[in-house]
Design a protein around this motif. Sequence first.
Motif, PDB file in Angstrom:
ATOM      1  N   ALA A  22       0.834  -1.206   0.000  1.00 27.82           N
ATOM      2  CA  ALA A  22       0.000   0.000   0.000  1.00 27.82           C
ATOM      3  C   ALA A  22       0.869   1.256   0.000  1.00 27.82           C
ATOM      4  N   ASN A  23       1.941   1.215   0.778  1.00 28.24           N
ATOM      5  CA  ASN A  23       2.857   2.365   0.831  1.00 28.24           C
ATOM      6  C   ASN A  23       3.510   2.606  -0.523  1.00 28.24           C
ATOM      7  N   LEU A  24       3.966   1.535  -1.165  1.00 33.58           N
ATOM      8  CA  LEU A  24       4.583   1.664  -2.495  1.00 33.58           C
ATOM      9  C   LEU A  24       3.572   2.191  -3.507  1.00 33.58           C
ATOM     10  N   THR A  25       2.345   1.714  -3.432  1.00 36.13           N
ATOM     11  CA  THR A  25       1.294   2.168  -4.362  1.00 36.13           C
ATOM     12  C   THR A  25       1.073   3.675  -4.225  1.00 36.13           C
ATOM     13  N   ALA A  26       0.991   4.140  -2.987  1.00 36.92           N
ATOM     14  CA  ALA A  26       0.766   5.574  -2.760  1.00 36.92           C
ATOM     15  C   ALA A  26       1.914   6.400  -3.317  1.00 36.92           C
ATOM     16  N   ARG A  27       3.127   6.000  -3.042  1.00 38.52           N
ATOM     17  CA  ARG A  27       4.283   6.763  -3.517  1.00 38.52           C
ATOM     18  C   ARG A  27       4.378   6.749  -5.043  1.00 38.52           C
ATOM     19  N   GLN A  28       4.110   5.583  -5.641  1.00 42.00           N
ATOM     20  CA  GLN A  28       4.202   5.492  -7.098  1.00 42.00           C
ATOM     21  C   GLN A  28       3.166   6.376  -7.783  1.00 42.00           C
ATOM     22  N   GLU A  29       1.960   6.381  -7.292  1.00 36.84           N
ATOM     23  CA  GLU A  29       0.908   7.176  -7.936  1.00 36.84           C
ATOM     24  C   GLU A  29       1.140   8.669  -7.760  1.00 36.84           C
ATOM     25  N   VAL A  30       1.531   9.087  -6.575  1.00 40.00           N
ATOM     26  CA  VAL A  30       1.744  10.519  -6.328  1.00 40.00           C
ATOM     27  C   VAL A  30       2.913  11.024  -7.156  1.00 40.00           C
ATOM     28  N   GLU A  31       4.014  10.288  -7.173  1.00 36.41           N
ATOM     29  CA  GLU A  31       5.192  10.760  -7.901  1.00 36.41           C
ATOM     30  C   GLU A  31       4.994  10.704  -9.409  1.00 36.41           C
ATOM     31  N   THR A  32       4.205   9.740  -9.879  1.00 35.32           N
ATOM     32  CA  THR A  32       3.868   9.722 -11.306  1.00 35.32           C
ATOM     33  C   THR A  32       3.014  10.941 -11.667  1.00 35.32           C
ATOM     34  N   SER A  33       2.046  11.274 -10.835  1.00 31.85           N
ATOM     35  CA  SER A  33       1.215  12.463 -11.077  1.00 31.85           C
ATOM     36  C   SER A  33       2.079  13.719 -11.122  1.00 31.85           C
ATOM     37  N   ALA A  34       3.021  13.826 -10.183  1.00 29.87           N
ATOM     38  CA  ALA A  34       3.902  14.995 -10.152  1.00 29.87           C
ATOM     39  C   ALA A  34       4.744  15.078 -11.415  1.00 29.87           C
ATOM     40  N   CYS A  35       5.228  13.933 -11.884  1.00 22.39           N
ATOM     41  CA  CYS A  35       6.046  13.926 -13.098  1.00 22.39           C
ATOM     42  C   CYS A  35       5.252  14.387 -14.311  1.00 22.39           C
ATOM     43  N   PHE A  36       4.001  13.949 -14.422  1.00 23.65           N
ATOM     44  CA  PHE A  36       3.219  14.348 -15.593  1.00 23.65           C
ATOM     45  C   PHE A  36       2.770  15.806 -15.505  1.00 23.65           C
ATOM     46  N   ASP A  37       2.617  16.336 -14.320  1.00 26.39           N
ATOM     47  CA  ASP A  37       2.415  17.789 -14.187  1.00 26.39           C
ATOM     48  C   ASP A  37       3.641  18.541 -14.688  1.00 26.39           C
ATOM     49  N   MET A  38       4.824  18.032 -14.315  1.00 24.51           N
ATOM     50  CA  MET A  38       6.071  18.641 -14.765  1.00 24.51           C
ATOM     51  C   MET A  38       6.209  18.551 -16.282  1.00 24.51           C
ATOM     52  N   ILE A  39       5.844  17.420 -16.849  1.00 21.45           N
ATOM     53  CA  ILE A  39       5.937  17.238 -18.299  1.00 21.45           C
ATOM     54  C   ILE A  39       5.003  18.196 -19.030  1.00 21.45           C
ATOM     55  N   ALA A  40       3.817  18.422 -18.481  1.00 22.04           N
ATOM     56  CA  ALA A  40       2.884  19.376 -19.099  1.00 22.04           C
ATOM     57  C   ALA A  40       3.494  20.773 -19.139  1.00 22.04           C
ATOM     58  N   LEU A  41       4.156  21.168 -18.043  1.00 19.97           N
ATOM     59  CA  LEU A  41       4.827  22.470 -18.020  1.00 19.97           C
ATOM     60  C   LEU A  41       6.002  22.488 -18.988  1.00 19.97           C
TER      61      LEU A  41
END
Length: 388
Positions: free
Chosen positions: A160-179
């Motif tokens: 569960a901990n790995l799932t949370a970290r993977q999803e949050v950091e993936t979301s952050a990366c795609f926000d960065m990619i959009a910018l």
Amino acid sequence: MHYFTISDLAHEFDVSTRTIRYYEERGLLSPIRTESGQRLYTKKERAKLKLILRGKRFGFSLDEIHEMISLFDEDRTGKKQLEKTVEYGRRKLKEANERIEDLLQLKAEMEALNLSRVCNAVASVGIMKRALEEAKQYAERRTAFGHVLTNYPMVRETLANLTARQEVETSACFDMIALFDRVMAAPHEASEAEKAWLRLLIALLKMRTAEEAIAFSHEAIELHGGNGYIEDFVTPRLLRDAQVLTVWEGTANILALEVLRLMRKYRIHERFIAEMKERLERLTAKVKPLARPAEEGLKELVAALARLGGQADEVQTFHAKAIANRMCDLYLSIIALERGQENDRNQRIAELFVRHVWERSLIDEQMVSWSNFDMIVGRSMSLSSRNQ
């Protein structure tokens, strides 16, 4: 004959009197001295000063300017001076063109470096996802002491901990990619502040995701036990591949120095603090209670930056990585909290992520990873079935 005082010339050409005296010391100007020692400048000396300042503006050295002035004294027609000026001008134009080419090359290299770091972050979250999926599938099938691994609390907590970290950091990366896409599509329209903000996010997320790729690969190996170490499974290769991502296109130390440069040149920390405060204030009541650790963490960052502001270079450099990591913790926590407003599952993800980053208590009263495991982790689809 009309004369000019040193103050007259300083005011007219917007230079200091010290600068004019320096040109006199170099033999470029020859003012008349009155009995009281006052400097007086003829129209000729005024013209010389104008020539000096124009030459400096075009990049000529004082020696080159001195030669041009001397030529005028030798040839009052100004022909020799004009020829020499043209010669120097062509040389400076060539140097300027070479400098432009160097700067364009540097710009291209910097853009390639940013792109490479973005790709590095994407590769990292890809390894995180693969490691997580391998660990989930193995834990769902593997039995120990009469139960599948996913029935055990510590295994659930890890997944569960790995799932949370993977999803949050993936979301952050795609926000960065959009910018990144927005800035690179129209770089001339993007402000320097926006470009600096992009560089900050790239540095923070490249650093964090690369480290997380190693951590995820390690956790996947540990959940496999001895099987995770042998080449019959993919996990050893994931760990090998992940290890290079921390050094490719900048280690954590190099990226921390990039953050420090952005703080010094663009005062990027001021924008970061303001934006984090604003985004924390906009959170809804659904996740607001979860935001308290991040709010305290932001206060600590503000206090630390205030204390480090007037310190020596080595003191600021010593703390650069800690500051960069705190900024990344805050940024990712706010991404998690904003996602948590969307639905109950993302709220649980946010709760897990915030606890992972900020909580230091030995007792987890909520045990969200245990009680909400199925909602958070779900069931895996085997890689073999997806490839069929």
